[in-house]
Design an enzyme around this catalytic site. Structure first.
Site, PDB file in Angstrom:
ATOM      1  CE1 TYR A 125      -3.419  -2.721   0.677  1.00  0.00           C
ATOM      2  CE2 TYR A 125      -4.580  -0.803   1.521  1.00  0.00           C
ATOM      3  CZ  TYR A 125      -4.592  -2.103   1.073  1.00  0.00           C
ATOM      4  OH  TYR A 125      -5.780  -2.784   1.026  1.00  0.00           O
TER       5      TYR A 125
ATOM      6  CE  LYS B 270       1.772 -17.817  -2.692  1.00  0.00           C
ATOM      7  NZ  LYS B 270       0.949 -19.047  -2.712  1.00  0.00           N
TER       8      LYS B 270
ATOM      9  CG  ASP C 293      -1.938 -20.228  -1.088  1.00  0.00           C
ATOM     10  OD1 ASP C 293      -1.320 -20.212  -0.005  1.00  0.00           O
ATOM     11  OD2 ASP C 293      -1.497 -20.827  -2.097  1.00  0.00           O
TER      12      ASP C 293
ATOM     13  CG  ASP D  50      -7.939  -4.862   2.058  1.00  0.00           C
ATOM     14  OD1 ASP D  50      -8.869  -4.378   2.729  1.00  0.00           O
ATOM     15  OD2 ASP D  50      -7.937  -4.886   0.812  1.00  0.00           O
TER      16      ASP D  50
ATOM     17  CG  ASP E 147     -13.473  -7.244   2.847  1.00  0.00           C
ATOM     18  OD1 ASP E 147     -13.144  -6.509   3.809  1.00  0.00           O
ATOM     19  OD2 ASP E 147     -13.969  -6.800   1.793  1.00  0.00           O
TER      20      ASP E 147
HETATM   21  C1  IPM Z   1     -10.216  -1.369   4.472  1.00  0.00           C
HETATM   22  C2  IPM Z   1     -10.484  -0.768   3.135  1.00  0.00           C
HETATM   23  C3  IPM Z   1      -9.331   0.157   2.768  1.00  0.00           C
HETATM   24  C4  IPM Z   1      -8.068  -0.673   2.710  1.00  0.00           C
HETATM   25  C5  IPM Z   1      -9.531   0.955   1.471  1.00  0.00           C
HETATM   26  C6  IPM Z   1     -10.793   1.761   1.503  1.00  0.00           C
HETATM   27  C7  IPM Z   1      -8.338   1.813   1.158  1.00  0.00           C
HETATM   28  O1  IPM Z   1     -10.687  -1.763   2.193  1.00  0.00           O
HETATM   29  O2  IPM Z   1     -10.065  -0.607   5.449  1.00  0.00           O
HETATM   30  O3  IPM Z   1     -10.146  -2.595   4.561  1.00  0.00           O
HETATM   31  O4  IPM Z   1      -7.794  -1.320   1.693  1.00  0.00           O
HETATM   32  O5  IPM Z   1      -7.330  -0.677   3.705  1.00  0.00           O
HETATM   33 MG    MG Z   2     -10.771  -3.726   3.005  1.00  0.00          MG
END
Ligand code: IPM
Ligand code: MG
Length: 359
Positions: free
Chosen positions: A142, A191, A223, A247, A251
């Site tokens: 990032y 990884k 993975d 990240d 999710d």
């Molecule tokens: C998160 C989001 C952010 C990230 C984006 C909005 C930049 O997806 O906080 O997980 O990738 O960190």
């Molecule tokens: Mg995110």
């Protein structure tokens, strides 16, 4: 206690969910005799429209000078075509880096009332889902160099993934310390079969393990981890991983608990000034319709009380009110199921407020 809170409502559903979180904070202040003073900060698309920058310098300074920051969400289609440096997300990345919050803590815990909302089989859910992802937040790909150039007539893009041993060690320690307060199991995810940065990651984690003999350290390739999270999430206690893997995995982890709308997060560095935000995005498609789930934001406020203000009892009082909301069979659209009562964003806030009691 008096606390100064920088509030970033942001874009999309950000303002409506933060509104509910602030109502909850105000009630807690009233019940426990605290004084929360809010300062509005513009960040994201709304800041681009107003100030021509996703996070103007004075806005960042307001955050750094506060006792903590509460954030809704940023981003939206309207700003998608802007150059990378001008996108709303850039404001968020600048804020994280500017505050030095390298440790992002994302819990994946299933509420017993929502076990039916998980897309996983009951036999898997029944084994329990209660783990935390500790994500490195201000390094890695990032924050490495990003560039797109024309080489031999072809557009070519580069993103650099770089980690120093010190950056790995400081997040590694947070992983070990977090595990120490829980079931004492730490899984380091990387990884290392392909990436140098991951080989260094693994080496540093094992070096640190000598300082934490009470913690059981395991390694897992990212993975495989993605697969194990859906196959048997009960095996995890604390996962520590680099920025981009964290990240993606967070999710996935949120989804198996029923809804991304329920998950809060904390981001901390070396001071008590933290950044607290739900992990869902700005969801522009459902903005301003009063249907968003404010619980991720409300629980983020609860985390702020616990981790930055040393108000564990007040924080539990918010979590209990959320639990009562679910016990009473109220649901927002994202967690709705048969036989439940559907409520909107504001009504969800109303009911949580009614159920907020001094513990
Ligand atoms: C998160 C989001 C952010 C990230 C984006 C909005 C930049 O997806 O906080 O997980 O990738 O960190
Ligand atoms: Mg995110």
């Amino acid at each position: 206690m008096t606390k100064h809170i920088a509030v970033i409502r942001g874009d999309g559903i950000g303002p409506e969910i933060i509104e509910q979180a602030i109502r909850v904070l105000d009630r807690v202040a009233e019940l426990y005799g605290h004084n929360f003073i809010y300062k509005d900060v513009d960040m994201g698309g709304c800041a681009i429209d107003k100030w021509g920058s996703p996070l103007p310098e004075d806005m960042l300074n307001k955050c750094i000078k506060s006792d903590s920051v509460l954030l809704g969400a940023v981003g939206g289609n309207k700003w998608n075509d802007l150059p990378a440096d001008m996108r709303p997300e850039k404001g968020l990345l600048r804020l994280r880096a500017g505050m030095g919050v390298y440790s992002n803590n994302r819990p994946a815990k299933i509420w017993k009332q929502l076990s039916d909302a998980s897309p996983l089989k009951k036999s898997i859910v029944d084994k329990g889902i209660d783990f935390i992802i500790v994500r490195e937040l201000i390094g890695g790909i990032y924050f490495g160099e990003h560039k797109t150039e024309n080489i031999d007539g072809k557009e070519t893009a580069v993103d650099v993934l770089k980690y120093s041993e010190d950056e790995i060690a400081r997040i590694g320690r947070i992983g070990f310390e977090t595990a120490r307060k829980r079931r004492k199991k730490l899984c380091s995810v990387e990884k290392s079969n392909v990436l140098d940065s991951s080989r260094l990651w693994k080496k540093v984690m094992h070096r640190l393990a000598d300082e934490y003999p009470d913690i059981e350290l395991t390694d897992m390739l990212v993975d495989n981890c993605a697969m194990q999270i859906v196959k048997d999430p009960s095996q995890f206690d604390v996962i520590v991983t680099e920025n981009m893997f964290g990240d993606i995995l967070s999710d996935e982890a949120s989804m198996i608990t029923g809804s991304i709308g329920m998950i809060p997060s904390s981001s901390l560095g070396d001071t008590s000034c933290g950044l607290y935000e739900p992990i869902h995005g700005s969801a522009p498609d459902i903005a301003n319709q009063d249907i968003a789930n404010p619980i991720g934001a409300i629980l983020s406020a609860a985390m702020m009380l616990k981790y930055s203000f040393d108000m564990a009892i007040e924080s539990d009082c918010i979590e209990n009110a959320v639990s009562r909301f679910l016990d009473l069979n109220y649901r927002t659209a994202d967690i709705m199921s048969d036989g439940m009562t559907l409520v909107g964003c504001k009504q969800c806030g109303d009911i949580i407020l009614e159920n907020l009691r001094k513990e």
